[in-house]
Design an enzyme around this catalytic site. Structure first.
Site, mmCIF file in Angstrom:
data_model
loop_
_atom_site.group_PDB
_atom_site.id
_atom_site.type_symbol
_atom_site.label_atom_id
_atom_site.label_comp_id
_atom_site.label_asym_id
_atom_site.label_seq_id
_atom_site.Cartn_x
_atom_site.Cartn_y
_atom_site.Cartn_z
ATOM 1 C CG ASP A 195 68.484 55.288 57.370
ATOM 2 O OD1 ASP A 195 69.543 54.617 57.064
ATOM 3 O OD2 ASP A 195 67.741 55.917 56.450
HETATM 4 C C1 GLC Z 1 67.908 55.627 53.323
HETATM 5 C C2 GLC Z 1 69.114 55.794 53.601
HETATM 6 C C3 GLC Z 1 69.699 56.987 54.310
HETATM 7 C C4 GLC Z 1 69.073 58.061 53.523
HETATM 8 C C5 GLC Z 1 67.488 57.798 53.936
HETATM 9 C C6 GLC Z 1 66.620 59.091 53.444
HETATM 10 O O1 GLC Z 1 67.229 54.334 53.619
HETATM 11 O O2 GLC Z 1 69.703 54.595 54.473
HETATM 12 O O3 GLC Z 1 71.122 56.847 53.994
HETATM 13 O O4 GLC Z 1 69.608 59.383 53.787
HETATM 14 O O5 GLC Z 1 67.016 56.629 53.636
HETATM 15 O O6 GLC Z 1 66.572 58.856 52.170
#
Ligand code: GLC
Length: 754
Positions: free
Chosen positions: A287
């Site tokens: 993430d």
């Molecule tokens: C965010 C979220 C995740 C998302 C990623 C990219 O922090 O936790 O669900 O897909 O970043 O945007």
């Protein structure tokens, strides 16, 4: 005989070409051969760059602060593509294809969570439809819009089981139940990925956030989650196993500290389970900043150590931390990360690129005209209608022979409450409002008048947060200001004029999603005060709720004749609601998550474990221990009856052997005056086991449509291990001999496994 190295080199080069071109460029060659050939040509630095993901364009997620690149190195592996700009995308792709030594295309990824430009019901609502097939069809439409707009990979489905409505991200998943999340995980993957990823109408899916993120302590985000190994297998892993079996291409590792080892450094979950036990051959992406956050979490000493911890645990791609691009080559040279580990990670990234067909079709055309296609809008309307839940109805609904309808509340003329969070390219002003849809539906039938009554927002506390729930009054005692209540008198007079009030309340979209935890799950007191003001007129009230989490409704319940939970139903949600108001559509949704009677009951969910004491011991002394609306609750405009459930004609205690597959069946009849859909829920219980089981567990469901008076036989094909058994802390599935119960409707069928 000494072999001539020059001859050997020539022979090897010849072996890696076909028809004079490098094998990896030969579209007719098997993908694994192309991967091996390309991997063999790459330098360590080129390999490392494939394992990095930056963002390009203007970041649309305020929670993630990181460099947004106007230009990126041509050797980067993938990008988060938040800009709806095919020209920008193709320019970056052209740079990668022409300015890098090997011409490896990038993958462009985006959070396409519940629609791309056509926005559908939020996933927490989708689960209430109990219609996975329709969700698959939704995902097909979404993938078409996304891929042709330049998105190859979506960070969806989010399948984090959650039993805590304080957590803002509860809206992104399919509720509290592992089986419901599993069914919708697989359904969404099938829809996104279709038969092949080498198509301009499919996208790579991503199962997230792996794993246990939904158990965030006290509903706070980015927090510690205490999950025993047994609970991990019982509750949080099943939706991921289902998604992997459905062929998901990627997985995203989670932020949360999973009982002491963060999701993004957890070798047990990322390698032993995901790859070792489930045979997952796709790529794992962290993430956003989850790698560098290992330092914040006190797991890794610094970013370099975090990079080693993450890649050695099984995280292939570092999203935005810059741990891999800065340190991975050095770590390999120092022997802290093996070259094989890097090669295997790169292999999975290249495999995804070949499967996506990006070497042959790296560019995209701007398909603005593809949005809001009739098929998409029709599915959006149907899914919205099927997922709305009639929580209460004293007979007021459907609205008949009412000539004056008042539409009141901050949710009435408001597109934001319909689109919700994680709206991708969706726009609030492209969603028809509830007011507009009600006007259309009752045009020529009733006169409509409107009053906003109050603002939806709470009070901005000035520190970038806001106080919306009970924090305004009741806890801190602050009284509502005259300004906040300035719309009440107008609302009251419109209500007094009417025969019925449609009171539209709910949550601002920013109160759900990432970094949107609430200690209170009540609506802002100004909205509750408006409801009491309207109730004071004595007019019948239909409460229409647009929200992204279960709310504390006990006070509103007592002043509403009917309550419809719309969730955040998307572009066509208002029309779907108007159909339900008028009776054109008979509501059929059932809750995929419990609505607590009071926030202090959390966590409260249906498949709880049995208590050591029975009766009224161990329950709350100050209020009921039962929720206001339980999982599976949902009313209809018609009624259904269930016949006696049976297995093989036997409807009393049945004995069977462990491997014998059974088929349970029950007749369901529409005993009312209007057609309707019934969601038939089959639960099992294993009252005695060497690992304690929940009081009941949902193991099968089916939606059936019935005309008035019609009866259908609904079946549940039972595989004893999968449907009656359970899994131990090592992931072993098994079923124990003994007593089992099968619950459907008001049936309790007793089974004995010999
Ligand atoms: C965010 C979220 C995740 C998302 C990623 C990219 O922090 O936790 O669900 O897909 O970043 O945007």
């Amino acid at each position: 005989m000494k072999r001539n190295p020059f001859i050997i080199a020539l022979a090897l080069l010849a072996a890696s070409c076909s028809g004079g071109q490098a094998i990896y460029k030969d579209a007719s060659a098997p993908i694994e051969k192309r991967v091996n050939d390309l991997l063999g040509r790459m330098t360590l630095e080129e390999k490392v760059m494939q394992l990095n993901q930056y963002a390009v364009g203007v970041a649309d997620n305020a929670n993630n602060i990181g460099e947004i690149y106007e230009s990126v190195p041509p050797t980067i592996g993938s990008l988060i593509y938040v800009q709806d700009d095919a020209v920008l995308r193709n320019a970056i792709q052209k740079k990668a294809m022409t300015e890098s030594r090997l011409g490896i295309p990038l993958i462009f990824a985006t959070d396409v969570i519940h629609g791309f430009r056509t926005i559908y019901q939020v996933p927490l609502g989708q689960g209430c439809s109990f219609d996975p097939e329709l969700v698959t069809a939704m995902a097909r439409e979404t993938a078409r819009e996304a891929r042709r707009s330049g998105v190859d990979w979506t960070f969806s489905p989010m399948i984090d089981v959650c039993r805590d409505p304080r957590w803002g991200r509860v809206v992104e998943g399919f509720g509290e139940d592992p089986y419901v999340n599993s069914m919708f995980s697989a359904a969404t993957v099938r829809g996104y990925q279709g038969q092949t990823l080498a198509s301009d109408t499919t996208v790579a899916a991503c199962l997230k956030h792996y794993v246990g993120y939904g158990a965030s302590e006290a509903g706070r985000d980015y927090a510690f989650s205490e999950v025993s190994r047994q609970t991990l297998w019982d509750t949080y892993l099943p939706p991921y196993e289902a998604g992997v079996k459905a062929g998901a291409s990627t997985v995203m590792s989670s932020f949360n500290d999973l009982s002491g080892v963060p999701g993004s450094a957890n070798r047990y979950t990322l390698t032993d389970v995901l790859r070792g036990m489930w045979g997952f051959d796709g790529a794992v992406v962290s993430d956003w900043d989850a790698v560098v956050q290992l330092v914040n979490q006190g797991y890794s000493e610094d970013l370099k150590a975090a990079a080693a911890d993450a890649v050695n645990a099984g995280v292939d791609i570092d999203m935005m931390s810059h741990g891999y691009d800065r340190y991975l080559a050095e770590l390999v040279k120092e022997g802290k990360v093996s070259g094989k580990t890097v090669d295997e990670a790169v292999r999975r990234v290249l495999r995804l690129k070949f499967r996506l067909g990006l070497f042959e079709n790296p560019y995209t055309a701007d398909y603005e005209s593809l949005y809001f296609q009739p098929g998409a809008l029709e599915k959006a309307r149907k899914l919205a209608a099927e997922s709305m839940v009639l929580l209460k109805n004293d007979g007021l609904l459907p609205i008949r022979d009412k000539k004056r309808i008042a539409v009141i509340g901050p949710g009435a003329a408001n597109g934001d409450v319909l689109i919700g969070s994680w709206r991708c390219r969706g726009r609030a002003d492209e969603a028809k409002t509830l007011l507009s849809a009600i006007r259309d539906e009752f045009s020529g039938i009733a006169e409509i008048r409107y009053a906003e009554g109050c603002r939806i927002q709470g009070v901005d506390t000035g520190d970038g947060n806001f106080s919306v729930g009970a924090g305004l009054t009741g806890i801190d005692g602050r009284k509502l200001t005259a300004e906040e209540m300035s719309g009440f008198s107008q609302a009251r007079s419109v209500a007094m004029w009417s025969d019925v009030v449609i009171l539209c309340l709910g949550e601002d979209s920013s109160w759900g999603g990432e970094n949107a935890s609430m200690a209170s799950i009540s609506l802002p007191p100004v909205q509750e005060a408006l409801a009491m003001e309207i109730a004071g007129t004595g007019k019948p009230v239909v409460l229409a709720l647009c929200n992204g989490r279960p709310l504390e409704l006990v006070r509103l319940e007592s002043v509403s004749n009917a309550i419809v939970e719309l969730w955040q139903p998307g572009t066509m949600g208002a029309d779907a609601f108007a159909d339900i108001l008028s009776g054109d559509v008979n509501p059929s949704g059932k809750l995929d998550i419990t609505f607590p009677y009071y926030v202090g009951q959390i966590p409260v969910y249906y498949d709880r474990k049995p208590s050591a004491r029975r009766g009224n011991q161990g329950v709350y002394k100050d209020m009921t221990s039962e929720p206001l609306y339980p999982f599976g609750h949902g009313l209809s405009y018609t009624s259904f009856s269930y016949g006696k459930a049976s297995i093989g004609g036997a409807s009393d205690t049945l004995r069977f052997s462990g491997r014998q597959h059974l088929t349970a069946e029950v007749d369901v009849t529409n005993t009312g005056q209007v057609s309707g859909d019934e969601v038939v829920l089959w639960y099992v219980s294993d009252p005695y086991g060497h690992i304690i089981r929940p009081v009941r567990e949902l193991r099968h469901f089916e939606r059936v449509s019935l005309e008035p008076g019609e009866t259908k036989t609904v079946t549940f094909p039972i595989d004893p291990v999968a449907d009656l058994g359970f899994v131990d802390e090592d992931g072993r599935h098994f079923v124990e001999p003994g007593e089992f119960h099968l619950y459907v409707g008001d049936n309790d069928l007793v089974l004995f496994l010999e």
